[in-house]
Design a protein around this motif. Structure first.
Motif, PDB file in Angstrom:
ATOM      1  N   GLY A   1       0.825  -1.194   0.000  1.00  0.00           N
ATOM      2  CA  GLY A   1       0.000   0.000   0.000  1.00  0.00           C
ATOM      3  C   GLY A   1       0.861   1.246   0.000  1.00  0.00           C
ATOM      4  N   VAL A   2       0.580   2.157   0.903  1.00  0.00           N
ATOM      5  CA  VAL A   2       1.355   3.392   0.965  1.00  0.00           C
ATOM      6  C   VAL A   2       2.809   3.126   1.358  1.00  0.00           C
ATOM      7  CG1 VAL A   2       0.876   3.950   3.381  1.00  0.00           C
ATOM      8  CG2 VAL A   2       1.212   5.812   1.756  1.00  0.00           C
TER       9      VAL A   2
ATOM     10  N   GLU B   1      -3.244  13.273  11.983  1.00  0.00           N
ATOM     11  CA  GLU B   1      -4.082  12.231  12.574  1.00  0.00           C
ATOM     12  C   GLU B   1      -3.287  10.945  12.805  1.00  0.00           C
ATOM     13  OE1 GLU B   1      -7.178  12.877  13.525  1.00  0.00           O
ATOM     14  OE2 GLU B   1      -6.838  14.925  12.810  1.00  0.00           O
ATOM     15  N   GLY B   2      -2.026  10.946  12.450  1.00  0.00           N
ATOM     16  CA  GLY B   2      -1.203   9.765  12.642  1.00  0.00           C
ATOM     17  C   GLY B   2      -1.273   8.776  11.500  1.00  0.00           C
ATOM     18  N   ASN B   3      -1.721   9.236  10.319  1.00  0.00           N
ATOM     19  CA  ASN B   3      -1.768   8.389   9.135  1.00  0.00           C
ATOM     20  C   ASN B   3      -0.499   8.551   8.307  1.00  0.00           C
ATOM     21  OD1 ASN B   3      -4.586   7.529   9.521  1.00  0.00           O
ATOM     22  ND2 ASN B   3      -5.072   9.655   9.038  1.00  0.00           N
ATOM     23  N   ILE B   4      -0.004   7.458   7.741  1.00  0.00           N
ATOM     24  CA  ILE B   4       1.113   7.532   6.803  1.00  0.00           C
ATOM     25  C   ILE B   4       0.549   7.938   5.449  1.00  0.00           C
ATOM     26  CG2 ILE B   4       2.982   6.270   5.679  1.00  0.00           C
ATOM     27  CD1 ILE B   4       2.929   4.319   8.055  1.00  0.00           C
ATOM     28  N   VAL B   5       0.936   9.105   4.955  1.00  0.00           N
ATOM     29  CA  VAL B   5       0.414   9.581   3.678  1.00  0.00           C
ATOM     30  C   VAL B   5       1.420   9.425   2.542  1.00  0.00           C
ATOM     31  CG1 VAL B   5      -1.225  11.156   4.762  1.00  0.00           C
ATOM     32  CG2 VAL B   5       1.059  11.979   4.189  1.00  0.00           C
ATOM     33  N   ALA B   6       2.673   9.198   2.881  1.00  0.00           N
ATOM     34  CA  ALA B   6       3.694   8.954   1.860  1.00  0.00           C
ATOM     35  C   ALA B   6       4.885   8.266   2.513  1.00  0.00           C
ATOM     36  CB  ALA B   6       4.135  10.248   1.190  1.00  0.00           C
TER      37      ALA B   6
END
Length: 442
Positions: free
Chosen positions: A44-45, A363-368
């Motif tokens: 995924g990311v 928000e603590g999300n991996i975006v890249a």
């Protein structure tokens, strides 16, 4: 002597080293089993790419181990081995802003000649706030280089599970009021023996220094290798990276959860080093790459306190022996061996060559996720954006890295999580042009 007899003696020796009371080092917390969450799958990311390949090596052999990097206008500030804070201006002009410790004799002399780590711009003047692990937290006037010690080495910090001295200051961040948030990596050893400290139980801390009172307090205790520190954009919470725990923890400063902490993100594919925040998120440098096929030795040993105790005691006995030889004879070889034992740099030969940087939203999300596999950008301690580029620090390399960010990554960075998932495995990387090509373009 037979094989069985030799083996028996070795086992007796190992058991004795493990269980005998009174042997150094003397940990803050008793040995206990704990666990580190396994690294996430590289899909995924997090799918591997080559976005950090072909990194430029700037000022090679002029910047030794550029641990942290700050950018303001046309000036770049770098903390380096040898106790130096260096300012880089147009045309690569270098100016030593400040120097810690004595002159260095070699790369194994950092305890005496200084090793500044984390830096942040002050909000109470034209200063840098610097964490120097062998002396404390400093305020440095940028133009004059005048130094003021704010928190000295061995200052007893009350609070937390156990009140104990400052030992290994590492990451720093400064809020709008001038208060300093900083990390103490381990409590039991000096920074040149940080590997020994990490093999003991988690003893790092996230702390806050109040500039008006001059007092520090503990926000989070028992952090497994407290490292980079970053404030959220509204200063509602502060983050601290865990080098050994492969995660980032969050302490709430405002709102209904104020005074509590939680996990911001865990299961990261590497050892977390410095954190660099901006309006839309955080750059996370992973100094050591980890995945499920190549787990961290620290994570593997975490559930086994007796094994860790044996390793720690043996390393400490060897370290103290060579320190004694150095003190009695002045042998620089003995000093070099002593510095190598327990030093994080001694892991270099055993870790992956992959370079890894993550981009998180608030928000603590991996975006890249940005990776390298050509060795041009690895062992990364710091990643900070400068225009369309990322500047890369390292605790080992004799240069500062630089890579151009693709337009897709720049868009993700500017908009936070709105484009989450933009970087997916179905893209192919043109490593020469450092850009992404979708299947539709082929």
């Amino acid at each position: 002597m037979g094989f069985i007899a030799v083996t028996t003696r070795i086992l007796i020796f190992m058991i004795a080293v493990t269980v005998l009371p009174g042997l150094p080092p003397y940990p803050t917390f008793p040995s206990r089993p704990f666990s580190v969450k396994p690294a996430r799958d590289l899909e995924g990311v997090l799918a591997l790419n080559q976005l950090l390949n072909n990194a430029e090596h700037l000022l090679e052999n002029k910047l030794i181990a550029p641990e942290s990097i700050l950018v303001r206008g046309n000036a770049t500030f770098v903390s380096t081995y040898g106790g130096k804070i260096i300012e880089i201006t147009n045309n690569d002009q270098l100016r030593i802003v400040a120097k810690f410790g004595k002159p260095c004799r070699s790369s194994y002399d950092e305890r005496e000649c200084g090793r500044p780590l984390g830096m942040a711009f002050d909000t109470q003047g034209n200063n840098l706030i610097v964490a120097e692990p062998y002396s404390g937290i400093w305020q440095i006037q940028i133009k004059t280089g005048a130094k003021m010690l704010l928190v000295s080495e061995n200052t007893i910090i009350d609070g937390g599970k156990v009140s104990r001295p400052l030992k290994t200051p590492n990451g720093v961040a400064v809020d709008k009021n001038g208060d300093i948030f900083w990390s103490d990596t381990v409590s039991d050893v000096t920074f040149d023996n940080a590997l020994i400290g990490l093999l003991m139980n988690p003893s790092g801390r996230l702390l806050q220094h109040n500039r008006s009172t001059g007092k520090s307090r503990v926000l989070i205790d028992e952090v497994y290798g407290a490292n980079g520190v970053a404030l959220s954009k509204d200063e509602g919470f502060v983050l601290v990276g865990e080098l050994g725990g492969q995660q980032i923890r969050r302490y709430y400063l405002k709102g209904p959860k104020a005074g509590t902490d939680d996990i911001f993100i865990d299961g990261l594919p590497g050892a977390v080093d410095n954190l660099v925040s901006d309006e839309s998120g955080v750059w996370v440098a992973l100094a050591i790459a980890v995945d499920k096929q190549n787990p961290s030795p620290l994570a593997l040993l975490a559930p086994y306190p007796n094994v860790r105790r044996f390793c720690v005691r043996m390393m400490t006995i060897l370290d103290l022996s060579f320190e004694f030889i150095y003190e009695k004879t002045g042998s620089l070889l003995a000093l070099r061996i002593s510095n190598f034992i327990g030093n994080l740099s001694s892991l270099k030969a055993f870790i992956s060559d992959r370079g890894s940087i993550l981009r998180l939203d608030w928000e603590g999300n991996i975006v890249a996720a940005l990776f390298s596999d050509d060795g041009s950008a690895n062992l990364i301690s710091h990643a900070v954006q400068s225009g369309d580029y990322l500047l890369l620090g390292s605790p080992i390399h004799p240069w500062m890295g630089r890579v151009r960010l693709s337009q897709e990554v720049l868009q993700i960075v500017s908009t936070g999580s709105k484009n989450m998932g933009k970087l997916k495995p179905e893209v192919i990387v043109d490593t020469k042009k450092q850009k992404l090509i979708s299947k539709q373009e082929l």
